[in-house]
Motif scaffolding. Structure first.
Motif, PDB file in Angstrom:
ATOM      1  N   THR A 158      -7.810   5.679   1.886  1.00 35.29           N
ATOM      2  CA  THR A 158      -6.416   5.276   2.079  1.00 35.29           C
ATOM      3  C   THR A 158      -6.297   3.849   2.615  1.00 35.29           C
ATOM      4  O   THR A 158      -5.295   3.491   3.222  1.00 35.29           O
ATOM      5  CB  THR A 158      -5.717   6.248   3.054  1.00 35.29           C
ATOM      6  N   ALA A 159      -7.324   3.043   2.376  1.00 35.02           N
ATOM      7  CA  ALA A 159      -7.307   1.674   2.900  1.00 35.02           C
ATOM      8  C   ALA A 159      -6.179   0.849   2.281  1.00 35.02           C
ATOM      9  O   ALA A 159      -5.600  -0.020   2.947  1.00 35.02           O
ATOM     10  CB  ALA A 159      -8.657   1.005   2.641  1.00 35.02           C
ATOM     11  N   ASN A 160      -5.846   1.123   1.008  1.00 36.09           N
ATOM     12  CA  ASN A 160      -4.807   0.354   0.316  1.00 36.09           C
ATOM     13  C   ASN A 160      -3.446   1.054   0.329  1.00 36.09           C
ATOM     14  O   ASN A 160      -2.544   0.662  -0.424  1.00 36.09           O
ATOM     15  CB  ASN A 160      -5.224   0.104  -1.135  1.00 36.09           C
ATOM     16  N   LEU A 161      -3.314   2.068   1.156  1.00 41.82           N
ATOM     17  CA  LEU A 161      -2.073   2.851   1.159  1.00 41.82           C
ATOM     18  C   LEU A 161      -0.878   1.998   1.580  1.00 41.82           C
ATOM     19  O   LEU A 161       0.197   2.075   0.965  1.00 41.82           O
ATOM     20  CB  LEU A 161      -2.226   4.052   2.089  1.00 41.82           C
ATOM     21  N   GLN A 162      -1.027   1.186   2.605  1.00 42.58           N
ATOM     22  CA  GLN A 162       0.098   0.369   3.063  1.00 42.58           C
ATOM     23  C   GLN A 162       0.534  -0.630   1.997  1.00 42.58           C
ATOM     24  O   GLN A 162       1.730  -0.861   1.802  1.00 42.58           O
ATOM     25  CB  GLN A 162      -0.283  -0.367   4.344  1.00 42.58           C
ATOM     26  N   THR A 163      -0.426  -1.207   1.282  1.00 42.96           N
ATOM     27  CA  THR A 163      -0.085  -2.136   0.194  1.00 42.96           C
ATOM     28  C   THR A 163       0.706  -1.421  -0.892  1.00 42.96           C
ATOM     29  O   THR A 163       1.690  -1.970  -1.417  1.00 42.96           O
ATOM     30  CB  THR A 163      -1.370  -2.736  -0.402  1.00 42.96           C
ATOM     31  N   PHE A 164       0.295  -0.219  -1.221  1.00 41.87           N
ATOM     32  CA  PHE A 164       1.004   0.563  -2.236  1.00 41.87           C
ATOM     33  C   PHE A 164       2.418   0.903  -1.771  1.00 41.87           C
ATOM     34  O   PHE A 164       3.370   0.870  -2.553  1.00 41.87           O
ATOM     35  CB  PHE A 164       0.218   1.837  -2.534  1.00 41.87           C
ATOM     36  N   GLN A 165       2.579   1.223  -0.492  1.00 38.45           N
ATOM     37  CA  GLN A 165       3.902   1.539   0.035  1.00 38.45           C
ATOM     38  C   GLN A 165       4.833   0.326  -0.046  1.00 38.45           C
ATOM     39  O   GLN A 165       6.000   0.458  -0.426  1.00 38.45           O
ATOM     40  CB  GLN A 165       3.780   2.017   1.484  1.00 38.45           C
ATOM     41  N   VAL A 166       4.346  -0.841   0.292  1.00 42.54           N
ATOM     42  CA  VAL A 166       5.151  -2.060   0.205  1.00 42.54           C
ATOM     43  C   VAL A 166       5.510  -2.344  -1.249  1.00 42.54           C
ATOM     44  O   VAL A 166       6.641  -2.750  -1.562  1.00 42.54           O
ATOM     45  CB  VAL A 166       4.403  -3.249   0.826  1.00 42.54           C
ATOM     46  N   PHE A 167       4.585  -2.120  -2.164  1.00 41.83           N
ATOM     47  CA  PHE A 167       4.840  -2.324  -3.592  1.00 41.83           C
ATOM     48  C   PHE A 167       5.970  -1.411  -4.072  1.00 41.83           C
ATOM     49  O   PHE A 167       6.857  -1.845  -4.822  1.00 41.83           O
ATOM     50  CB  PHE A 167       3.552  -2.044  -4.369  1.00 41.83           C
ATOM     51  N   CYS A 168       5.968  -0.153  -3.636  1.00 42.74           N
ATOM     52  CA  CYS A 168       7.032   0.788  -4.019  1.00 42.74           C
ATOM     53  C   CYS A 168       8.396   0.335  -3.486  1.00 42.74           C
ATOM     54  O   CYS A 168       9.416   0.471  -4.165  1.00 42.74           O
ATOM     55  CB  CYS A 168       6.705   2.187  -3.507  1.00 42.74           C
ATOM     56  N   ILE A 169       8.410  -0.206  -2.290  1.00 44.77           N
ATOM     57  CA  ILE A 169       9.671  -0.689  -1.710  1.00 44.77           C
ATOM     58  C   ILE A 169      10.201  -1.871  -2.507  1.00 44.77           C
ATOM     59  O   ILE A 169      11.412  -1.973  -2.761  1.00 44.77           O
ATOM     60  CB  ILE A 169       9.458  -1.065  -0.232  1.00 44.77           C
ATOM     61  N   TYR A 170       9.329  -2.762  -2.947  1.00 42.95           N
ATOM     62  CA  TYR A 170       9.767  -3.901  -3.766  1.00 42.95           C
ATOM     63  C   TYR A 170      10.400  -3.422  -5.072  1.00 42.95           C
ATOM     64  O   TYR A 170      11.390  -3.997  -5.543  1.00 42.95           O
ATOM     65  CB  TYR A 170       8.588  -4.826  -4.056  1.00 42.95           C
ATOM     66  N   LEU A 171       9.839  -2.401  -5.679  1.00 39.88           N
ATOM     67  CA  LEU A 171      10.397  -1.882  -6.923  1.00 39.88           C
ATOM     68  C   LEU A 171      11.776  -1.272  -6.696  1.00 39.88           C
ATOM     69  O   LEU A 171      12.641  -1.328  -7.580  1.00 39.88           O
ATOM     70  CB  LEU A 171       9.452  -0.847  -7.537  1.00 39.88           C
ATOM     71  N   GLU A 172      12.004  -0.671  -5.544  1.00 43.85           N
ATOM     72  CA  GLU A 172      13.323  -0.131  -5.245  1.00 43.85           C
ATOM     73  C   GLU A 172      14.366  -1.242  -5.142  1.00 43.85           C
ATOM     74  O   GLU A 172      15.536  -1.030  -5.442  1.00 43.85           O
ATOM     75  CB  GLU A 172      13.282   0.666  -3.939  1.00 43.85           C
ATOM     76  N   VAL A 173      13.950  -2.422  -4.732  1.00 45.32           N
ATOM     77  CA  VAL A 173      14.869  -3.558  -4.691  1.00 45.32           C
ATOM     78  C   VAL A 173      15.336  -3.904  -6.106  1.00 45.32           C
ATOM     79  O   VAL A 173      16.506  -4.243  -6.327  1.00 45.32           O
ATOM     80  CB  VAL A 173      14.191  -4.776  -4.025  1.00 45.32           C
ATOM     81  N   ILE A 174      14.442  -3.802  -7.093  1.00 43.62           N
ATOM     82  CA  ILE A 174      14.825  -4.025  -8.489  1.00 43.62           C
ATOM     83  C   ILE A 174      15.846  -2.987  -8.927  1.00 43.62           C
ATOM     84  O   ILE A 174      16.813  -3.285  -9.642  1.00 43.62           O
ATOM     85  CB  ILE A 174      13.581  -3.999  -9.388  1.00 43.62           C
ATOM     86  N   THR A 175      15.662  -1.738  -8.504  1.00 45.22           N
ATOM     87  CA  THR A 175      16.622  -0.683  -8.816  1.00 45.22           C
ATOM     88  C   THR A 175      17.984  -1.002  -8.214  1.00 45.22           C
ATOM     89  O   THR A 175      19.021  -0.739  -8.832  1.00 45.22           O
ATOM     90  CB  THR A 175      16.121   0.670  -8.276  1.00 45.22           C
ATOM     91  N   PHE A 176      17.980  -1.568  -7.020  1.00 46.21           N
ATOM     92  CA  PHE A 176      19.232  -1.958  -6.375  1.00 46.21           C
ATOM     93  C   PHE A 176      19.991  -2.964  -7.232  1.00 46.21           C
ATOM     94  O   PHE A 176      21.209  -2.865  -7.413  1.00 46.21           O
ATOM     95  CB  PHE A 176      18.930  -2.550  -4.996  1.00 46.21           C
ATOM     96  N   ILE A 177      19.263  -3.926  -7.812  1.00 50.69           N
ATOM     97  CA  ILE A 177      19.903  -4.919  -8.674  1.00 50.69           C
ATOM     98  C   ILE A 177      20.428  -4.263  -9.947  1.00 50.69           C
ATOM     99  O   ILE A 177      21.504  -4.606 -10.450  1.00 50.69           O
ATOM    100  CB  ILE A 177      18.906  -6.046  -8.995  1.00 50.69           C
ATOM    101  N   ALA A 178      19.686  -3.284 -10.475  1.00 45.46           N
ATOM    102  CA  ALA A 178      20.088  -2.617 -11.714  1.00 45.46           C
ATOM    103  C   ALA A 178      21.366  -1.799 -11.554  1.00 45.46           C
ATOM    104  O   ALA A 178      22.017  -1.470 -12.543  1.00 45.46           O
ATOM    105  CB  ALA A 178      18.961  -1.711 -12.208  1.00 45.46           C
ATOM    106  N   ALA A 179      21.735  -1.476 -10.316  1.00 41.40           N
ATOM    107  CA  ALA A 179      22.964  -0.712 -10.091  1.00 41.40           C
ATOM    108  C   ALA A 179      24.213  -1.472 -10.521  1.00 41.40           C
ATOM    109  O   ALA A 179      25.286  -0.879 -10.652  1.00 41.40           O
ATOM    110  CB  ALA A 179      23.075  -0.314  -8.615  1.00 41.40           C
ATOM    111  N   ILE A 180      24.068  -2.769 -10.776  1.00 39.56           N
ATOM    112  CA  ILE A 180      25.199  -3.561 -11.257  1.00 39.56           C
ATOM    113  C   ILE A 180      25.681  -3.048 -12.614  1.00 39.56           C
ATOM    114  O   ILE A 180      26.849  -3.198 -12.971  1.00 39.56           O
ATOM    115  CB  ILE A 180      24.801  -5.051 -11.336  1.00 39.56           C
ATOM    116  N   LEU A 181      24.786  -2.414 -13.382  1.00 38.31           N
ATOM    117  CA  LEU A 181      25.150  -1.893 -14.698  1.00 38.31           C
ATOM    118  C   LEU A 181      26.169  -0.760 -14.623  1.00 38.31           C
ATOM    119  O   LEU A 181      26.878  -0.491 -15.600  1.00 38.31           O
ATOM    120  CB  LEU A 181      23.896  -1.375 -15.426  1.00 38.31           C
ATOM    121  N   LEU A 182      26.240  -0.103 -13.489  1.00 39.04           N
ATOM    122  CA  LEU A 182      27.103   1.072 -13.375  1.00 39.04           C
ATOM    123  C   LEU A 182      28.574   0.677 -13.332  1.00 39.04           C
ATOM    124  O   LEU A 182      28.931  -0.372 -12.774  1.00 39.04           O
ATOM    125  CB  LEU A 182      26.747   1.859 -12.115  1.00 39.04           C
TER     126      LEU A 182
END
Length: 308
Positions: free
Chosen positions: A256-280
């Motif tokens: 689990t050495a890279n677990l924190q990096t993976f968690q930060v990566f997932c959070i960044y992708l959620e920011v993209i989802t936030f931008i995509a909400a403009i389509l609604l």
């Protein structure tokens, strides 16, 4: 379809009746042409109505956004490795977290009924995406702040009265403590299970409501089952996406050495989802109901269907 013949200047319109048969209107005289759509005319007409419902200007964008947000990877499986391998969570603790998840679903229903049911769609999903990012920070807080020590280091922490432990009686002499935040790990993991499942229900409830509004009469079960199938397919694809990134970040049992990096990566992708909400569409679901009813009244007034 409406067009005018160039040679005769005759007004011609073409439509489908309830059996999927083409009805041509020439100067208001209906002419039924059978066998136009397909061999099974009823099925062809049903598929047309299903397509019209799923690609509705409201439900179509909502499904597209739901699929996009649903495909974002999460660190749920790596966190399971972390909780069971690093923090030694027993079956009892994992069962407790599963129970809390079901409570979170009920909490999501109540929260939507009291708060989000009166909000506009775009605003709702903006707020839900922000809540998702905040909840994903809880496991990151857990993995970045929780330390595992043994032997002399454990004794030194205990002597300095900084130990915050839920399992300082393990047979191998390992103690667990928070270096900075002094929060028991079970509190953090329980909070994450509660709020993540609540938000998952909050994401799905507007889809169910809009589906009930836009679906064509006599096709309610078909349209709803199709939407559920899209949701299940998205969940299956998300499993493949999760596994791809878990392998990419080299995370496994005891790794689990890279677990924190993976968690930060997932959070960044959620920011993209936030931008995509403009389509609604920026409209309340109650207004969608009124708009769909008005469109149905206009279609009914303009329809010219030949009696069978």
């Amino acid at each position: 379809f409406d067009f005018t013949s160039a040679s005769t200047q005759t007004a011609v319109s073409i439509e489908l009746n309830e059996l999927g048969e083409r009805v041509t209107h020439e100067d208001d005289e209906p002419i039924v042409q059978r066998g136009y759509c397909c061999q099974n005319r009823k099925m062809c007409f049903t598929l047309g109505l299903l397509k019209e419902s799923l690609f509705n200007k409201y439900l179509g964008y909502l499904l597209l956004f739901t699929i996009l947000s649903g495909l974002c990877p999460t660190a749920d499986l790596p966190m399971f490795y972390y909780l069971t391998d690093e923090l030694n969570y027993s079956t009892y603790y994992m069962s407790w977290l599963a129970f809390i998840s079901e409570i979170g679903r009920l909490f999501g229903y109540m929260l939507y009924s009291k708060v989000f049911s009166h909000w506009k769609l775009r605003t709702t999903y903006f707020v839900l995406t922000i809540m998702t990012i905040a909840v994903q920070c809880i496991p990151l807080l857990l993995t970045s702040s929780y330390k595992v020590e043994s032997g002399d280091a454990c004794a030194a922490e205990y002597t300095n009265n900084t130990l915050r432990s839920y399992n300082n009686t393990s047979t191998n002499g390992t103690c667990y403590y928070f270096e900075e935040f002094k929060i028991p790990p079970l509190i953090l993991s329980t909070s994450e299970s509660l709020f993540s499942d609540a938000i998952m229900e909050l994401f799905w409830i507007p889809v169910e409501r809009v589906t009930a509004i836009v679906c064509t009469a006599t096709l309610e079960a078909t349209v709803y089952a199709s939407v559920l199938s899209i949701g299940n397919l998205t969940g299956s694809l998300k499993g493949f996406v999760d596994m791809f990134f878990i392998i990419y970040f080299d995370i496994d049992h005891g790794k689990t050495a890279n677990l924190q990096t993976f968690q930060v990566f997932c959070i960044y992708l959620e920011v993209i989802t936030f931008i995509a909400a403009i389509l609604l569409p920026n409209i309340k679901i109650q207004d969608i109901d009124e708009d769909v009813k008005e469109e149905a009244r206009v279609k009914q007034a303009n329809a010219q269907v030949t009696p069978i």
